[in-house]
Design an enzyme around this catalytic site. Structure first.
Site, PDB file in Angstrom:
ATOM      1  N   ASP A  90      17.656   4.857  31.852  1.00  0.00           N
ATOM      2  CA  ASP A  90      16.630   5.715  31.270  1.00  0.00           C
ATOM      3  C   ASP A  90      15.273   5.298  31.847  1.00  0.00           C
ATOM      4  O   ASP A  90      15.176   4.332  32.592  1.00  0.00           O
ATOM      5  CB  ASP A  90      16.669   5.659  29.743  1.00  0.00           C
ATOM      6  CG  ASP A  90      16.420   4.262  29.204  1.00  0.00           C
ATOM      7  OD1 ASP A  90      16.054   3.373  29.998  1.00  0.00           O
ATOM      8  OD2 ASP A  90      16.600   4.046  27.996  1.00  0.00           O
ATOM      9  N   GLY A  92      12.605   4.227  30.246  1.00  0.00           N
ATOM     10  CA  GLY A  92      11.898   3.189  29.502  1.00  0.00           C
ATOM     11  C   GLY A  92      10.838   3.749  28.572  1.00  0.00           C
ATOM     12  O   GLY A  92      10.307   3.049  27.720  1.00  0.00           O
ATOM     13  N   ASP A 155       9.389  10.760  30.648  1.00  0.00           N
ATOM     14  CA  ASP A 155       8.992  11.954  29.892  1.00  0.00           C
ATOM     15  C   ASP A 155       8.236  11.529  28.652  1.00  0.00           C
ATOM     16  O   ASP A 155       8.205  10.348  28.313  1.00  0.00           O
ATOM     17  CB  ASP A 155      10.229  12.784  29.501  1.00  0.00           C
ATOM     18  CG  ASP A 155      11.175  12.004  28.599  1.00  0.00           C
ATOM     19  OD1 ASP A 155      11.199  10.756  28.715  1.00  0.00           O
ATOM     20  OD2 ASP A 155      11.882  12.603  27.781  1.00  0.00           O
ATOM     21  N   GLN A 209      11.880  18.839  27.405  1.00  0.00           N
ATOM     22  CA  GLN A 209      11.332  18.572  26.069  1.00  0.00           C
ATOM     23  C   GLN A 209      10.961  19.913  25.412  1.00  0.00           C
ATOM     24  O   GLN A 209      11.382  20.952  25.880  1.00  0.00           O
ATOM     25  CB  GLN A 209      10.119  17.641  26.181  1.00  0.00           C
ATOM     26  CG  GLN A 209      10.477  16.200  26.563  1.00  0.00           C
ATOM     27  CD  GLN A 209      11.229  15.466  25.454  1.00  0.00           C
ATOM     28  OE1 GLN A 209      11.259  15.885  24.294  1.00  0.00           O
ATOM     29  NE2 GLN A 209      11.874  14.361  25.807  1.00  0.00           N
ATOM     30  N   ASP A 286      25.391  10.059  25.859  1.00  0.00           N
ATOM     31  CA  ASP A 286      25.333   8.642  25.548  1.00  0.00           C
ATOM     32  C   ASP A 286      25.052   8.543  24.072  1.00  0.00           C
ATOM     33  O   ASP A 286      24.404   9.428  23.507  1.00  0.00           O
ATOM     34  CB  ASP A 286      24.201   7.947  26.318  1.00  0.00           C
ATOM     35  CG  ASP A 286      22.852   8.225  25.696  1.00  0.00           C
ATOM     36  OD1 ASP A 286      22.409   7.419  24.862  1.00  0.00           O
ATOM     37  OD2 ASP A 286      22.241   9.265  26.008  1.00  0.00           O
ATOM     38  N   CYS A 335      47.229   5.002  19.575  1.00  0.00           N
ATOM     39  CA  CYS A 335      46.059   4.641  20.384  1.00  0.00           C
ATOM     40  C   CYS A 335      46.492   3.583  21.389  1.00  0.00           C
ATOM     41  O   CYS A 335      47.198   2.643  21.041  1.00  0.00           O
ATOM     42  CB  CYS A 335      44.926   4.122  19.508  1.00  0.00           C
ATOM     43  SG  CYS A 335      43.518   3.507  20.475  1.00  0.00           S
ATOM     44  N   CYS A 337      44.594   1.472  23.016  1.00  0.00           N
ATOM     45  CA  CYS A 337      43.624   0.403  23.267  1.00  0.00           C
ATOM     46  C   CYS A 337      44.232  -0.977  22.973  1.00  0.00           C
ATOM     47  O   CYS A 337      45.223  -1.095  22.261  1.00  0.00           O
ATOM     48  CB  CYS A 337      42.342   0.617  22.461  1.00  0.00           C
ATOM     49  SG  CYS A 337      42.363  -0.044  20.797  1.00  0.00           S
ATOM     50  N   CYS A 340      44.624  -1.795  19.140  1.00  0.00           N
ATOM     51  CA  CYS A 340      45.736  -1.136  18.441  1.00  0.00           C
ATOM     52  C   CYS A 340      47.093  -1.609  18.952  1.00  0.00           C
ATOM     53  O   CYS A 340      48.065  -1.618  18.206  1.00  0.00           O
ATOM     54  CB  CYS A 340      45.623   0.377  18.577  1.00  0.00           C
ATOM     55  SG  CYS A 340      44.231   1.041  17.658  1.00  0.00           S
ATOM     56  N   HIS A 366      38.142  -0.621  20.224  1.00  0.00           N
ATOM     57  CA  HIS A 366      38.808   0.580  19.720  1.00  0.00           C
ATOM     58  C   HIS A 366      37.841   1.769  19.631  1.00  0.00           C
ATOM     59  O   HIS A 366      38.182   2.876  20.048  1.00  0.00           O
ATOM     60  CB  HIS A 366      39.457   0.342  18.348  1.00  0.00           C
ATOM     61  CG  HIS A 366      39.952   1.624  17.764  1.00  0.00           C
ATOM     62  ND1 HIS A 366      41.164   2.182  18.114  1.00  0.00           N
ATOM     63  CD2 HIS A 366      39.346   2.518  16.939  1.00  0.00           C
ATOM     64  CE1 HIS A 366      41.287   3.352  17.513  1.00  0.00           C
ATOM     65  NE2 HIS A 366      40.197   3.581  16.783  1.00  0.00           N
TER      66      HIS A 366
HETATM   67 ZN   LIG Z   1      42.765   1.680  19.328  1.00  0.00          ZN
END
Ligand SMILES: [Zn+2]
Length: 380
Positions: A90, A92, A155, A209, A286, A335, A337, A340, A366
């Protein structure tokens, strides 16, 4: 060049590939936030395993600490933090405007009210009172020095409920700053002394903007399009305005943006907001939600194995709740991950209750995987 592979038949969604110097990004993409050069509690190897295609670094934080001299000496941010995928940084600006006073209020720190002028933003480091001056040119230079793959213009983002005349001023300044950013970027990146191959060139994104005002949003988008950027972000959402207004902002702005450029919705959002925004035509996101909520023991999970992403398709578990003390199933069946695959809700409950740092890691793994799986489902 951004390539759209497929478009949704019934909505504005797009499946795309965005080549950057740091690698090709598949969109829609969710970026984990590596504020100070690290995604909290996770290693870059873990991020890779989770399927993260792009991460976000914060210019303000890295500029203040460790500072650009050290980052340059380390061989730029990718090398310093050992992440060799794409990085977006970004400008800043947002932190420079808002963080000083907020941090000062929170702790026993030096007050640091930022001063914004057409020239730039003057602010003080809330920790040691040292003065900094962030200009459009300085912001671009820092991001170039970080080695960012996607650079954001500086900006002016006023608070969500700012008076109209303040938003008008912010739009005007955002356009002026965008011009200066582009000029400086072109001078540095395209200059003969620094010729880089097209594939090594960072991308430069503009930021629309205009707050909650249709005409100002349109004006901002139009003026940025005249300058011309590699991608366009929609800023000034989720900054204190009524949450629902951002759907309107998308409705106003998206039709004005070129089809063949990536679109980034800054700082959002909840899973259902991401689904809605992708359907409206947003490609990049994000948000601090997955990692911040994980640190508070709030865990996101899909309700069904092949979620349709309609209605209440997910739920959250407050894993610190006593009802999980003897719950030996994984957070979410199905899941993939690491958490999990290997641990139970009861174990996570125990780790949180005993303040074991591993709790934060497992929960972050997770939750981030949940958000990345969400974008994978959206791609399908
Ligand atoms: Zn998970």
């Amino acid at each position: 060049m951004f390539k759209i592979l497929r478009k949704g038949k019934q909505d504005g969604s797009r499946l795309g590939l965005l080549p950057t110097a740091g690698g090709i990004i598949e969109t829609p993409v969710f970026m984990p936030i590596a504020t100070k050069g690290a995604v909290k509690n996770l290693t870059p190897e873990e991020l890779k395993t989770l399927g993260a295609g792009l991460i976000l670094g914060n210019t303000y934080h890295l500029w203040l600490r460790p500072g650009m001299e050290i980052i340059k000496k380390a061989g730029q941010l990718h090398k310093f933090m050992n992440w060799f995928g794409p990085i977006l940084t970004d400008s800043g600006g947002f932190q420079a405007f808002s963080l000083g006073p907020r941090m000062a209020k929170k702790g026993n720190l030096k007050t640091a009210e930022a001063k914004i002028s057409d020239e730039g933003v003057k602010f003080k480091d809330p920790f040691d009172g040292k003065e900094y001056f962030l200009t459009p040119e300085r912001s671009i230079q820092i991001q170039l020095d970080l080695g960012s793959d996607i650079i954001m213009v500086l900006d002016h983002c006023p608070p969500g409920m700012a008076m109209r005349k303040d938003v008008e001023g912010a739009v005007k300044r955002t356009t002026e700053w965008a011009k200066r950013c582009k000029e400086y970027f072109n001078k540095k990146v395209n200059s003969k002394s620094k010729i880089r191959s097209q594939t090594k060139k960072p991308l430069l994104f503009g930021i629309v903007q205009g707050g909650i005002h249709k005409d100002l949003r349109e004006q901002s988008a139009k003026e940025l399009l005249d300058i011309g950027f590699d991608g366009y972000a929609i800023g000034g959402v989720a900054v204190g305005e009524p949450r629902q207004t951002f759907w309107q902002v998308l409705e106003w702005v998206l039709p004005l943006l070129p089809e063949d450029k990536p679109r980034y919705l800054m700082g959002l959002g909840k899973p259902e907001e991401i689904v809605g925004a992708v359907k409206a035509g947003i490609d990049m996101f994000d948000c601090v939600i997955p990692t911040r909520e994980a640190r508070h023991g709030r865990i996101y999970k899909f309700k069904k194995r092949n979620p349709k992403l309609k209605g209440n398709f997910y739920e959250t578990l407050q894993i610190t709740n006593g009802k999980f003390a003897k719950d030996f199933q994984p957070i979410e069946k199905g899941c993939d991950c690491y958490t999990c695959q290997n641990y139970s809700r009861a174990y996570l409950y125990h780790l949180f209750r005993t303040s074991e740092p591993l709790a934060l890691r497992l929960a972050s793994i997770h939750n981030l995987r949940f958000y990345i799986r969400l974008t994978e489902e959206l791609k399908k």
